[in-house]
Design a protein around this motif. Sequence first.
Motif, PDB file in Angstrom:
ATOM      1  N   ARG A  15       0.832  -1.211   0.000  1.00  0.00           N
ATOM      2  CA  ARG A  15       0.000   0.000   0.000  1.00  0.00           C
ATOM      3  C   ARG A  15       0.863   1.256   0.000  1.00  0.00           C
ATOM      4  O   ARG A  15       0.358   2.362  -0.186  1.00  0.00           O
ATOM      5  CB  ARG A  15      -0.945  -0.017   1.205  1.00  0.00           C
ATOM      6  N   TYR A  16       2.165   1.087   0.223  1.00  0.00           N
ATOM      7  CA  TYR A  16       3.059   2.240   0.326  1.00  0.00           C
ATOM      8  C   TYR A  16       4.255   2.180  -0.620  1.00  0.00           C
ATOM      9  O   TYR A  16       4.882   3.203  -0.883  1.00  0.00           O
ATOM     10  CB  TYR A  16       3.571   2.380   1.766  1.00  0.00           C
ATOM     11  N   SER A  17       4.583   1.004  -1.094  1.00  0.00           N
ATOM     12  CA  SER A  17       5.761   0.857  -1.940  1.00  0.00           C
ATOM     13  C   SER A  17       5.533  -0.220  -2.995  1.00  0.00           C
ATOM     14  O   SER A  17       4.873  -1.235  -2.724  1.00  0.00           O
ATOM     15  CB  SER A  17       6.986   0.491  -1.092  1.00  0.00           C
ATOM     16  N   SER A  18       6.096  -0.005  -4.171  1.00  0.00           N
ATOM     17  CA  SER A  18       6.048  -1.007  -5.239  1.00  0.00           C
ATOM     18  C   SER A  18       7.394  -1.716  -5.377  1.00  0.00           C
ATOM     19  O   SER A  18       7.591  -2.504  -6.299  1.00  0.00           O
ATOM     20  CB  SER A  18       5.672  -0.348  -6.569  1.00  0.00           C
ATOM     21  N   ASP A  19       8.302  -1.444  -4.448  1.00  0.00           N
ATOM     22  CA  ASP A  19       9.635  -2.045  -4.477  1.00  0.00           C
ATOM     23  C   ASP A  19       9.580  -3.429  -3.838  1.00  0.00           C
ATOM     24  O   ASP A  19       9.752  -3.589  -2.630  1.00  0.00           O
ATOM     25  CB  ASP A  19      10.626  -1.143  -3.732  1.00  0.00           C
ATOM     26  N   GLU A  20       9.354  -4.441  -4.663  1.00  0.00           N
ATOM     27  CA  GLU A  20       9.189  -5.798  -4.156  1.00  0.00           C
ATOM     28  C   GLU A  20      10.462  -6.329  -3.496  1.00  0.00           C
ATOM     29  O   GLU A  20      10.391  -7.098  -2.538  1.00  0.00           O
ATOM     30  CB  GLU A  20       8.755  -6.735  -5.287  1.00  0.00           C
ATOM     31  N   GLU A  21      11.609  -5.907  -3.987  1.00  0.00           N
ATOM     32  CA  GLU A  21      12.866  -6.354  -3.390  1.00  0.00           C
ATOM     33  C   GLU A  21      13.016  -5.797  -1.978  1.00  0.00           C
ATOM     34  O   GLU A  21      13.435  -6.505  -1.054  1.00  0.00           O
ATOM     35  CB  GLU A  21      14.045  -5.920  -4.259  1.00  0.00           C
ATOM     36  N   LEU A  22      12.654  -4.537  -1.811  1.00  0.00           N
ATOM     37  CA  LEU A  22      12.710  -3.925  -0.472  1.00  0.00           C
ATOM     38  C   LEU A  22      11.754  -4.632   0.473  1.00  0.00           C
ATOM     39  O   LEU A  22      12.119  -4.959   1.613  1.00  0.00           O
ATOM     40  CB  LEU A  22      12.353  -2.439  -0.559  1.00  0.00           C
ATOM     41  N   ILE A  23      10.539  -4.869   0.011  1.00  0.00           N
ATOM     42  CA  ILE A  23       9.538  -5.541   0.843  1.00  0.00           C
ATOM     43  C   ILE A  23      10.033  -6.923   1.264  1.00  0.00           C
ATOM     44  O   ILE A  23       9.873  -7.336   2.421  1.00  0.00           O
ATOM     45  CB  ILE A  23       8.191  -5.640   0.091  1.00  0.00           C
ATOM     46  N   ARG A  24      10.684  -7.627   0.319  1.00  0.00           N
ATOM     47  CA  ARG A  24      11.219  -8.961   0.633  1.00  0.00           C
ATOM     48  C   ARG A  24      12.357  -8.861   1.646  1.00  0.00           C
ATOM     49  O   ARG A  24      12.432  -9.655   2.595  1.00  0.00           O
ATOM     50  CB  ARG A  24      11.714  -9.642  -0.638  1.00  0.00           C
ATOM     51  N   GLN A  25      13.241  -7.907   1.451  1.00  0.00           N
ATOM     52  CA  GLN A  25      14.369  -7.738   2.376  1.00  0.00           C
ATOM     53  C   GLN A  25      13.887  -7.414   3.790  1.00  0.00           C
ATOM     54  O   GLN A  25      14.416  -7.952   4.776  1.00  0.00           O
ATOM     55  CB  GLN A  25      15.295  -6.634   1.874  1.00  0.00           C
ATOM     56  N   LEU A  26      12.897  -6.551   3.871  1.00  0.00           N
ATOM     57  CA  LEU A  26      12.368  -6.194   5.191  1.00  0.00           C
ATOM     58  C   LEU A  26      11.699  -7.398   5.853  1.00  0.00           C
ATOM     59  O   LEU A  26      11.819  -7.594   7.065  1.00  0.00           O
ATOM     60  CB  LEU A  26      11.390  -5.025   5.077  1.00  0.00           C
ATOM     61  N   TRP A  27      11.002  -8.199   5.040  1.00  0.00           N
ATOM     62  CA  TRP A  27      10.401  -9.408   5.596  1.00  0.00           C
ATOM     63  C   TRP A  27      11.474 -10.375   6.097  1.00  0.00           C
ATOM     64  O   TRP A  27      11.352 -10.957   7.177  1.00  0.00           O
ATOM     65  CB  TRP A  27       9.504 -10.125   4.584  1.00  0.00           C
ATOM     66  N   ASP A  28      12.520 -10.553   5.306  1.00  0.00           N
ATOM     67  CA  ASP A  28      13.591 -11.470   5.710  1.00  0.00           C
ATOM     68  C   ASP A  28      14.182 -11.050   7.061  1.00  0.00           C
ATOM     69  O   ASP A  28      14.491 -11.895   7.900  1.00  0.00           O
ATOM     70  CB  ASP A  28      14.691 -11.491   4.645  1.00  0.00           C
ATOM     71  N   GLU A  29      14.317  -9.740   7.252  1.00  0.00           N
ATOM     72  CA  GLU A  29      14.842  -9.233   8.520  1.00  0.00           C
ATOM     73  C   GLU A  29      13.876  -9.524   9.665  1.00  0.00           C
ATOM     74  O   GLU A  29      14.290  -9.965  10.752  1.00  0.00           O
ATOM     75  CB  GLU A  29      15.083  -7.734   8.412  1.00  0.00           C
ATOM     76  N   LEU A  30      12.589  -9.295   9.432  1.00  0.00           N
ATOM     77  CA  LEU A  30      11.584  -9.580  10.455  1.00  0.00           C
ATOM     78  C   LEU A  30      11.566 -11.071  10.798  1.00  0.00           C
ATOM     79  O   LEU A  30      11.566 -11.460  11.969  1.00  0.00           O
ATOM     80  CB  LEU A  30      10.199  -9.146   9.968  1.00  0.00           C
ATOM     81  N   GLU A  31      11.559 -11.895   9.760  1.00  0.00           N
ATOM     82  CA  GLU A  31      11.522 -13.343   9.981  1.00  0.00           C
ATOM     83  C   GLU A  31      12.740 -13.809  10.776  1.00  0.00           C
ATOM     84  O   GLU A  31      12.617 -14.611  11.709  1.00  0.00           O
ATOM     85  CB  GLU A  31      11.451 -14.081   8.644  1.00  0.00           C
ATOM     86  N   LYS A  32      13.909 -13.299  10.421  1.00  0.00           N
ATOM     87  CA  LYS A  32      15.129 -13.670  11.132  1.00  0.00           C
ATOM     88  C   LYS A  32      15.030 -13.286  12.602  1.00  0.00           C
ATOM     89  O   LYS A  32      15.407 -14.063  13.493  1.00  0.00           O
ATOM     90  CB  LYS A  32      16.336 -12.997  10.491  1.00  0.00           C
ATOM     91  N   GLY A  33      14.511 -12.093  12.887  1.00  0.00           N
ATOM     92  CA  GLY A  33      14.394 -11.638  14.264  1.00  0.00           C
ATOM     93  C   GLY A  33      13.427 -12.476  15.075  1.00  0.00           C
ATOM     94  O   GLY A  33      13.741 -12.913  16.191  1.00  0.00           O
ATOM     95  N   TYR A  34      12.265 -12.738  14.499  1.00  0.00           N
ATOM     96  CA  TYR A  34      11.213 -13.421  15.253  1.00  0.00           C
ATOM     97  C   TYR A  34      11.348 -14.942  15.278  1.00  0.00           C
ATOM     98  O   TYR A  34      10.595 -15.607  15.992  1.00  0.00           O
ATOM     99  CB  TYR A  34       9.839 -13.024  14.714  1.00  0.00           C
TER     100      TYR A  34
END
Length: 207
Positions: A15-34
């Motif tokens: 809803r805020y960004s069309s940068d799929e690579e960024l969205i994936r990178q941010l998810w990978d960081e969240l997943e790693k943390g949690y």
Amino acid sequence: MKDLVKSAWEALCRRYSSDEELIRQLWDELEKGYTAKDRHYHNLAHIAYMLELADRYKQEPQQQDLLLFAIFYHDIVYKATRSDNEEQSAVIAAQRLHLLGIPEADILHVKEMIIATKAHQTNADYQTNLLLDLDLAILGADQERYDRYSEGVRKEYSIYPDLIYKPGRRKVLQHFLAQPHIYKTPAFQEAFEEKARANLQRELKES
């Protein structure tokens, strides 16, 4: 469960960004943390439960999105030995939301919401109170789910022997029980307060 949380993250970010690579990178960081090996309660299951309840108590879209960002990032940093988990989580949230193009005023709001999970005090802001209630909703869960939560917390603090952990845990339980209301919002008081008090009193009695 992980796929549901990931899908919720992707839908929110798109809803805020069309940068799929960024969205994936941010998810990978969240997943790693949690999913770190020391996460026995503050993990993706915790996020999934908060997201499920957030959907049940949905607000208008923009406010809901800020709540969701706060949910995703509020425990991105979580170490039993740290006293600044919330502040560090808020810093990371601000940096990542900036990359997604979230307005600065909204980023500040999300930061304040996350930091509020440190003291869990009633706030003038309804959204913040809702986040706090979502964070503690597990206290009012059924007995089996509550017991998994308390066991998970104990494992996260496994570096401390019972001699240190148990008095601290009893202090936490007594703190919640001493409050006029565990939950800040009327909806959560109605839905979870009675069961939460029963769970806390049972654990306190058994501790």
